[in-house]
Every structure is written in structure tokens, then in C-alpha cells.
Design an enzyme around this catalytic site. Structure first.
Site, PDB file in Angstrom:
ATOM      1  N   LYS A 259       0.857  -1.184   0.000  1.00  0.00           N
ATOM      2  CA  LYS A 259       0.000   0.000   0.000  1.00  0.00           C
ATOM      3  C   LYS A 259       0.894   1.235   0.000  1.00  0.00           C
ATOM      4  O   LYS A 259       1.713   1.422   0.900  1.00  0.00           O
ATOM      5  CB  LYS A 259      -0.903  -0.004   1.227  1.00  0.00           C
ATOM      6  CG  LYS A 259      -1.779   1.249   1.325  1.00  0.00           C
ATOM      7  CD  LYS A 259      -2.803   1.127   2.430  1.00  0.00           C
ATOM      8  CE  LYS A 259      -3.579   2.431   2.583  1.00  0.00           C
ATOM      9  NZ  LYS A 259      -4.624   2.335   3.608  1.00  0.00           N
TER      10      LYS A 259
ATOM     11  N   LYS B 248      -2.204  -1.446  -3.815  1.00  0.00           N
ATOM     12  CA  LYS B 248      -3.075  -0.274  -3.697  1.00  0.00           C
ATOM     13  C   LYS B 248      -2.240   0.992  -3.775  1.00  0.00           C
ATOM     14  O   LYS B 248      -1.203   1.045  -3.096  1.00  0.00           O
ATOM     15  CB  LYS B 248      -3.796  -0.356  -2.358  1.00  0.00           C
ATOM     16  CG  LYS B 248      -4.725   0.785  -2.071  1.00  0.00           C
ATOM     17  CD  LYS B 248      -5.295   0.647  -0.683  1.00  0.00           C
ATOM     18  CE  LYS B 248      -6.112   1.877  -0.357  1.00  0.00           C
ATOM     19  NZ  LYS B 248      -6.547   1.907   1.011  1.00  0.00           N
TER      20      LYS B 248
ATOM     21  N   SER C  11     -10.390   5.551  -4.451  1.00  0.00           N
ATOM     22  CA  SER C  11     -11.368   6.630  -4.596  1.00  0.00           C
ATOM     23  C   SER C  11     -10.946   7.688  -5.618  1.00  0.00           C
ATOM     24  O   SER C  11     -11.776   8.166  -6.392  1.00  0.00           O
ATOM     25  CB  SER C  11     -11.606   7.275  -3.233  1.00  0.00           C
ATOM     26  OG  SER C  11     -10.386   7.721  -2.669  1.00  0.00           O
TER      27      SER C  11
ATOM     28  N   ARG D 179     -10.935   9.715   2.146  1.00  0.00           N
ATOM     29  CA  ARG D 179     -10.802  10.344   3.468  1.00  0.00           C
ATOM     30  C   ARG D 179     -11.993  11.275   3.723  1.00  0.00           C
ATOM     31  O   ARG D 179     -12.433  11.410   4.865  1.00  0.00           O
ATOM     32  CB  ARG D 179      -9.446  11.043   3.581  1.00  0.00           C
ATOM     33  CG  ARG D 179      -8.301  10.019   3.604  1.00  0.00           C
ATOM     34  CD  ARG D 179      -6.920  10.629   3.645  1.00  0.00           C
ATOM     35  NE  ARG D 179      -5.893   9.585   3.480  1.00  0.00           N
ATOM     36  CZ  ARG D 179      -4.622   9.826   3.188  1.00  0.00           C
ATOM     37  NH1 ARG D 179      -4.188  11.071   3.039  1.00  0.00           N
ATOM     38  NH2 ARG D 179      -3.765   8.816   3.049  1.00  0.00           N
TER      39      ARG D 179
ATOM     40  N   TYR E 128     -15.286   0.858  -6.653  1.00  0.00           N
ATOM     41  CA  TYR E 128     -16.550   1.558  -6.404  1.00  0.00           C
ATOM     42  C   TYR E 128     -17.497   1.436  -7.591  1.00  0.00           C
ATOM     43  O   TYR E 128     -18.660   1.791  -7.496  1.00  0.00           O
ATOM     44  CB  TYR E 128     -16.278   3.038  -6.077  1.00  0.00           C
ATOM     45  CG  TYR E 128     -15.387   3.171  -4.857  1.00  0.00           C
ATOM     46  CD1 TYR E 128     -15.909   2.966  -3.578  1.00  0.00           C
ATOM     47  CD2 TYR E 128     -14.023   3.441  -4.982  1.00  0.00           C
ATOM     48  CE1 TYR E 128     -15.100   3.040  -2.462  1.00  0.00           C
ATOM     49  CE2 TYR E 128     -13.197   3.525  -3.869  1.00  0.00           C
ATOM     50  CZ  TYR E 128     -13.747   3.316  -2.616  1.00  0.00           C
ATOM     51  OH  TYR E 128     -12.940   3.371  -1.514  1.00  0.00           O
TER      52      TYR E 128
ATOM     53  N   LYS F  15       1.086  10.027   5.629  1.00  0.00           N
ATOM     54  CA  LYS F  15       1.226   8.638   6.106  1.00  0.00           C
ATOM     55  C   LYS F  15       2.522   8.012   5.588  1.00  0.00           C
ATOM     56  O   LYS F  15       2.630   6.786   5.509  1.00  0.00           O
ATOM     57  CB  LYS F  15      -0.019   7.838   5.695  1.00  0.00           C
ATOM     58  CG  LYS F  15      -1.315   8.389   6.303  1.00  0.00           C
ATOM     59  CD  LYS F  15      -2.510   7.444   6.114  1.00  0.00           C
ATOM     60  CE  LYS F  15      -3.750   7.977   6.843  1.00  0.00           C
ATOM     61  NZ  LYS F  15      -4.925   7.062   6.743  1.00  0.00           N
TER      62      LYS F  15
END
Ligand code: PBG
Length: 332
Positions: free
Chosen positions: A202, A256, A282, A212, A321, A225
């Protein structure tokens, strides 16, 4: 394997492209409804939904509506749904104890879906970000995201998800040692058959922005992050992470984001030959939706083409999605 190309005109590569029938016969990869995992957002309340502005067509749903959505997904043949909770800000604390509350929103949603629609596999998110006022995936101590303490909490969280009936645990936190700790905790509690789909490779990505917003973590996130998610410049490290997670007891692995990291998907499949998944995240979804809304691309065509790319890159499935849109289109 070296592809054979006899000299022209013995070879005319256009011969196998000349009709839909020949193209169908010679197509190497196909996308089916069985390739899809549908990520969904759940919120408190009853019979309500909230449109996520940065993800047109995606909603947060209350548990009752989520159950209905899971029933629709199962009826279309989607094998799995992945739950992300929008946690009431009042429940976010530095100790993140809501994460392993057996009756938290996510665990209630797991139970409700498994009661009503047992045939759909339920995947979870194992990370502290929905419960942490900082928006980080682990505990923050003196400005640092601490590893080992976080891993203990994640193992507790995973056990409660397994107890609620989860089929697949999805650790998305990128701490070191979490897979082994979760596997040991699940074995110790008798949850021997729960699968772990590790978010193994990731990356620290700008493509997560709309997510988020969806889970209410963007405003809160202090810092980035990068101390736990991977540097986008690396690929050897992805293979080390995947090897490590498999050795710690992961059953399936994920890369990812998706399209920008297709090279990692291919490397993973070639090197390890394990069930390999990509998360079309997303931001990837939002870009397609935004361009389509402007009339700049054909949204449905790009949706299918981008999902096919994951199959070509060796993925066994995709978190997307678009899952319901694809399933409906394939069903038509
Ligand atoms: C956090 C988590 C993130 C996503 C899934 N789980 C965001 C992050 O790492 O900040 C992103 C999914 C997406 O963008 O669709 N545990």
C-alpha cells in the site's frame, strides 16, 4: 515464451481482429462479476443515506440500507462487499477503543449482513483511522505513529470482526508484524477459517483523498502517512512486503492504489502465484466520474477498460466503487 511472428503476409495480425466473433474467440482476459469486491461506507441511523460529494454515485448508508444493498449485490453475483465505517466524531479517542468494541458500527453492519445475506462474503478494514482523532492508521505518541502498540490493538480489532462473522479481514494499516499478530490472535480464539487479505503493498498516495472525505478523516489527518505507507518510487520493497505477509499467514494480497501500480500487480502474480487483488481507489474513481461528467470521456467504456487492465496485469479481483455499475451492465 517468445511470441511467434512469421513474416508478412504469412502473419497478418489483423485477421483475428476482423469481427466481434474473432475478437471474442481470441481475447485472453475477461472481466466477470466474480472479479469484484464492492467497497461500501456505513453510517449510524436508520433508513438514510448521504451522498459523498467527491465520489459521485457513492453514498454512506445506514445499516438497514446497507443490508438491502448487500442483497442487491449478491443477487447480481458480486462475491464480496468491503465495509468502511463513518464513525461518529464523539467516539474518536486517542486510545481508539471503539475499534475493538464488539458492538461498533462496523461490527453491527457485519452481523446484519451475515444474518440477512449469508452468501455474500464480508470483508473488513483493520486500521485505526476511523477511530483516531488524528486520522492516522495507528496510535500517535509524541507525534509518531507507533508500531508495536498499534499491532496489539489491530489484533484485538480483527478478533472482534471475526467474532461478528467477517469472512475476510482487510488490514490496511501498513504496520510491521500485524499479519502474524492477527493470525495468531484469530487462531487462539478459534477463528481458524477467517481469511486475511493483506493490504501488503500500500503506497502513500494522493489518490486516497475522496475516501478520506467519505470516512470523515480528511479534515482530521495531521501530517501524511509516509512513515508507514510505501514510497511510490519503490517496487522491490513491495515484493518483500508481500513475501513477508504471506509468511505471516496472509491468504490473499493486495496492491493499492490500482492503475498507477499495475506493474506491482504483475510482479506479484509472476513471483508468488497467490490470490492477488488491486484496489481501484477513490481518486481513480473520482477522476473517471469527473471527466465523464464533463463529457470528456465515455465513463462506462473507461470503467470497463480500466478494470480489464487489472485482469491483464494478473489480478484475481478488484476492489472497485464501480462494482454495482459493472454488475448491472454485465447482467443486462
Ligand atoms: C485507511 C484506508 C484508506 C483507504 C482504505 N483504507 C486511506 C488511507 O490510507 O488514508 C483508501 C481507499 C480509497 O481511496 O478508495 N485505513
Amino acid at each position: 515464451m517468445t511470441p511467434v511472428v512469421a513474416p508478412f503476409p504469412l502473419t497478418r495480425l489483423r485477421r483475428t481482429r476482423k469481427s466481434a466473433a474473432l475478437r471474442a474467440l481470441t481475447r485472453q482476459n475477461t472481466l466477470t462479476v466474480h472479479d469484484l469486491i464492492w467497497p461500501v461506507f456505513v453510517m449510524d441511523g436508520t433508513d438514510a443515506s448521504y451522498d459523498i460529494p467527491s465520489m459521485p454515485g457513492v453514498k454512506r448508508l445506514t445499516v438497514d440500507r446497507l443490508v438491502a444493498a448487500a442483497r442487491d449485490a449478491a443477487a447480481l453475483g458480486i462475491p464480496a462487499i468491503c465495509i468502511f465505517p463513518y464513525t461518529d466524531p464523539a467516539l474518536k479517542t486517542d486510545c481508539c477503543s471503539e475499534a475493538w468494541n464488539p458492538d461498533n458500527l462496523s461490527n453491527r453492519a457485519i452481523r446484519a449482513i451475515k444474518d440477512a445475506v449469508p452468501e455474500i462474503a464480508v470483508m473488513t478494514d483493520v486500521a485505526l483511522d476511523p477511530y483516531n482523532p488524528d486520522g492516522h492508521d495507528g496510535f500517535v505518541r509524541n507525534g509518531h505513529v507507533v508500531n508495536d502498540e498499534t499491532v496489539e490493538a489491530l489484533a484485538k480489532m480483527a478478533v472482534e470482526q471475526a467474532r461478528a462473522g467477517a469472512d475476510i479481514l482487510g488490514p490496511s494499516d501498513m504496520m510491521d508484524g500485524r499479519i502474524g499478530a492477527m493470525r495468531a490472535a484469530c487462531e487462539a480464539e478459534g477463528f481458524r477459517d477467517v481469511a486475511i487479505l493483506s493490504y501488503a503493498a500500500k503506497y502513500a498516495s494522493a489518490f486516497y483523498g475522496p475516501f478520506r472525505d467519505a470516512v470523515g478523516a480528511s479534515g482530521a489527518l495531521k501530517g501524511d502517512k509516509k512513515t508507514y505507507q510505501m514510497d511510490p518510487g519503490n517496487s522491490d520493497e513491495a515484493l518483500r512486503l508481500i513475501h513477508r505477509d504471506l509468511m505471516e499467514g496472509a491468504d490473499m494480497v493486495m496492491v493499492k492504489p490500482g492503475l498507477p501500480y499495475l506493474d506491482i500487480c504483475r510482479l506479484t502474480k509472476d513471483q508468488f502465484g497467490v490470490p492477488t487483488y488491486a484496489y481501484q481507489v477513490s481518486g481513480e474513481y473520482a477522476m473517471v466520474k469527473a471527466a465523464a461528467a464533463n463529457g470528456w470521456i465515455d465513463g462506462d467504456a473507461v470503467m470497463f477498460e480500466s478494470l480489464m487492465a487489472f485482469k491483464r496485469a494478473g489480478c484475481d479481483g478488484i476492489l472497485s466503487y464501480f462494482a454495482m455499475d459493472v454488475a448491472r451492465a454485465l447482467d443486462a
